[in-house]
Design a protein around this motif. Structure first.
Motif, mmCIF file in Angstrom:
data_model
loop_
_atom_site.group_PDB
_atom_site.id
_atom_site.type_symbol
_atom_site.label_atom_id
_atom_site.label_comp_id
_atom_site.label_asym_id
_atom_site.label_seq_id
_atom_site.Cartn_x
_atom_site.Cartn_y
_atom_site.Cartn_z
ATOM 1 N N PRO A 74 -45.023 21.016 -11.374
ATOM 2 C CA PRO A 74 -44.801 20.699 -12.786
ATOM 3 C C PRO A 74 -43.809 19.560 -12.977
ATOM 4 O O PRO A 74 -42.719 19.729 -13.530
ATOM 5 C CB PRO A 74 -44.266 22.022 -13.354
ATOM 6 C CG PRO A 74 -43.583 22.665 -12.200
ATOM 7 C CD PRO A 74 -44.403 22.299 -10.989
ATOM 8 N N ALA A 76 -44.485 16.997 -14.783
ATOM 9 C CA ALA A 76 -44.740 16.509 -16.132
ATOM 10 C C ALA A 76 -45.145 17.703 -16.984
ATOM 11 O O ALA A 76 -45.444 18.777 -16.461
ATOM 12 C CB ALA A 76 -45.840 15.446 -16.137
ATOM 13 N N SER A 77 -45.181 17.511 -18.283
ATOM 14 C CA SER A 77 -45.493 18.629 -19.173
ATOM 15 C C SER A 77 -46.989 18.852 -19.330
ATOM 16 O O SER A 77 -47.410 19.805 -19.986
ATOM 17 C CB SER A 77 -44.879 18.376 -20.556
ATOM 18 O OG SER A 77 -45.424 17.187 -21.130
ATOM 19 N N SER A 78 -47.788 17.983 -18.732
ATOM 20 C CA SER A 78 -49.232 18.117 -18.881
ATOM 21 C C SER A 78 -49.951 17.627 -17.638
ATOM 22 O O SER A 78 -49.456 16.774 -16.903
ATOM 23 C CB SER A 78 -49.715 17.303 -20.096
ATOM 24 O OG SER A 78 -51.130 17.280 -20.175
ATOM 25 N N ARG A 128 -35.968 21.809 -18.206
ATOM 26 C CA ARG A 128 -37.191 21.017 -18.314
ATOM 27 C C ARG A 128 -38.243 21.521 -17.331
ATOM 28 O O ARG A 128 -39.431 21.556 -17.631
ATOM 29 C CB ARG A 128 -36.871 19.538 -18.084
ATOM 30 C CG ARG A 128 -38.080 18.625 -18.241
ATOM 31 C CD ARG A 128 -37.644 17.200 -18.537
ATOM 32 N NE ARG A 128 -36.807 16.669 -17.475
ATOM 33 C CZ ARG A 128 -37.270 15.939 -16.470
ATOM 34 N NH1 ARG A 128 -38.566 15.705 -16.372
ATOM 35 N NH2 ARG A 128 -36.457 15.458 -15.557
ATOM 36 N N GLN A 132 -41.972 22.780 -18.292
ATOM 37 C CA GLN A 132 -43.139 22.125 -17.722
ATOM 38 C C GLN A 132 -43.971 23.098 -16.894
ATOM 39 O O GLN A 132 -45.199 23.032 -16.883
ATOM 40 C CB GLN A 132 -42.707 20.914 -16.883
ATOM 41 C CG GLN A 132 -42.131 19.808 -17.743
ATOM 42 C CD GLN A 132 -41.600 18.625 -16.962
ATOM 43 O OE1 GLN A 132 -41.153 17.638 -17.539
ATOM 44 N NE2 GLN A 132 -41.622 18.708 -15.647
ATOM 45 N N SER A 135 -45.980 25.108 -19.316
ATOM 46 C CA SER A 135 -47.043 24.307 -19.896
ATOM 47 C C SER A 135 -48.214 24.152 -18.938
ATOM 48 O O SER A 135 -49.383 24.335 -19.326
ATOM 49 C CB SER A 135 -46.501 22.924 -20.288
ATOM 50 O OG SER A 135 -47.524 22.109 -20.806
#
Length: 484
Positions: A74, A76-78, A128, A132, A135
């Motif tokens: 993770p 990044a968040s997507s 964070r 992430q 997500s």
């Protein structure tokens, strides 16, 4: 998927012989004898290389149901479009009765995999990372749920589906002490082999170099594969082409630990070899890898890349790659793909194959309703030459929900078009509206009928189904007005 195009792949790879394109899966079969799922994935372009003797994995998959996994950290968040390639492999295996595991690397994300990178990855703050992780966990779960519905809608039989599962390496790595890790893993790994991996060599020769955490990342990923092999009987790791080195390191570790004293026990009484399957990396026309760090990601999170924008990405692909992408990113069988490409060749300006691709992908990721909305918006904003639409007023209302302007019917029908354009903010002033009309730049209706006169009034026939007025101003500005 790990960086989703998953875990690393770098050293020399066996060359696979090309195979004639044909798809069986659980939906389509020819009169010929069924072929291995692995062969079908090769036909679709979803396989770059396979470890082990040629044909061995294909034979295994034909004879029994296996467990496989792909992982993503993770960072990044997507997820982005590049992650779809390993995910599609997992989906195909799952739809054909196998046990597909998606791994979200909660523990390894803060370390950073150097594979496919030229610079050091920034460390991730704990909060964070948690956000992430959550997500990506949700996105992968949604992908399988949406993918299952998509497959059923395309004729796949749910009775043939296997098992899907999500795991995180935090469950086994976060409680593992350094001394235990070194004694369990470290003594079985040769530093020379680690240094020889292409991903490590490239970073060591770069100006920035490689830090120790990144250097040892391959050990953690290898441990993931070993843990899943030992506790879940996982035989196959799927990963991007840049993950080959990490995958083969995991295969080697499994072999060493299973053969070492005290490590022979596992899900089977006999030693079953592990395998790696790599997928090609999705790159730009210049050859750059897609991703967050590259700054060119097309995200799967609709708050970052809307369904309309995702549709636009695929509908704008050049003709020479559309057939390849239909095989990669959809569950359509090759006969349908071939027919679509042949139809496209008859009138390439209509971009019918690209529209089919875009709709299939958005359906897979976001569902059929959002795919339809994206298609309607695209065909209205960027109509193909001579295109005929059969959209209803309700389709338009749904597609442009939240973006329409409501005007009382008695203030719309019979009013001068130039005034309506100003009222709904299509132009800044009535005089500007008249100038655009004189220049031939104002059209009404789905088929784009030109407004010829600056004094023209909105007639009842201008309203689709008597409910909606569609105005196009200039080349790309659309305004949807609903009569209320």
């Amino acid at each position: 998927m790990r960086h989703l195009v998953v875990q690393s792949l770098c050293s020399a790879r066996p060359v696979l012989r090309p195979v004639a394109t044909r798809f069986r899966g659980t939906r389509w079969q020819s009169q010929a004898a069924p072929r291995s799922l692995v062969t079908e994935l090769q036909d679709r372009g979803l396989v770059e290389s396979i470890t082990g003797p040629e044909g061995q994995l294909s034979s295994l998959v034909s004879q029994q149901k296996i467990t496989l996994y792909a992982g993503v950290d993770p960072t990044a968040s997507s997820l982005h479009v590049g992650h779809l390639l390993p995910l599609m492999n997992l989906l195909h295996f799952y739809l054909n009765g196998h046990h597909a595991i998606g791994l979200v690397g909660k523990a390894t994300a803060s370390v950073g995999d150097p594979s496919g990178r030229t610079t050091e990855r920034n460390s991730i703050e704990a909060l964070r990372l948690r956000n992430q992780f959550s997500s990506l966990w949700t996105q992968i779960d949604k992908f399988f749920s949406s993918g299952t519905s998509y497959a059923i809608s395309r004729g796949y039989n749910p009775e043939n589906f296997g098992k899907r599962e999500l795991v995180t390496n935090g469950d086994w790595l976060e409680g593992l002490g350094l001394v235990e890790f070194l004694s369990t893993v470290g003594r079985h790994v040769r530093v020379g082999q680690m240094l020889a991996r292409e991903s490590v060599k490239a970073r060591m020769e770069s100006a920035q170099g490689i830090n120790y955490a990144e250097f040892t990342y391959q050990l953690l990923q290898s441990y993931d594969f070993w843990w899943l092999n030992k506790h879940k009987g996982c035989r196959l790791q799927v990963g991007g082409n840049d993950q080959y080195g990490n995958i083969t390191a995991g295969i080697d570790l499994i072999s060493r630990l299973r053969k070492s004293s005290g490590e022979a026990e596992g899900p089977s009484d006999t030693f079953d070899p592990a395998y790696g399957l790599t997928v090609p990396l999705l790159t730009t026309a210049s050859g750059a890898k897609f991703g967050k760090s590259a700054g060119n990601a097309v995200w799967l999170d609709e708050t970052l890349t809307s369904p309309f924008e995702l549709y636009q990405y695929f509908v704008k692909l050049p003709d020479e790659v559309v057939e390849k992408h239909l095989k990669l990113f959809t569950l359509l069988p090759p006969p349908e793909i071939s027919a679509a490409v042949a139809k496209h060749a008859e009138a390439p300006e209509m971009r019918s194959a690209q529209h089919l691709l875009a709709r299939e992908v958005v359906t897979l990721i976001h569902g059929p309703q959002k795919a339809q909305r994206a298609q309607i918006q695209t065909q209205l904003l960027f109509p193909s030459p001579g295109a005929k639409h059969n959209f209803s007023a309700d389709d338009i209302v749904d597609a442009f929900s939240g973006e329409m302007v409501d005007v009382p019917r008695n203030e719309l029908v019979g009013e001068v078009a130039a005034k309506i354009m100003r009222r709904v903010a299509a132009v800044k002033s009535k005089s500007e509206a008249e100038n655009v009309i004189r220049a031939g730049g104002v059209y009404w209706g789905l088929e784009g009928r030109r407004v010829e006169d600056t004094k023209a009034v909105v007639a009842q026939e201008w309203l689709l189904d008597g409910k909606v007025l569609v105005l196009r101003v200039g080349k790309g500005k659309f305004v949807v007005v609903r009569a209320v």
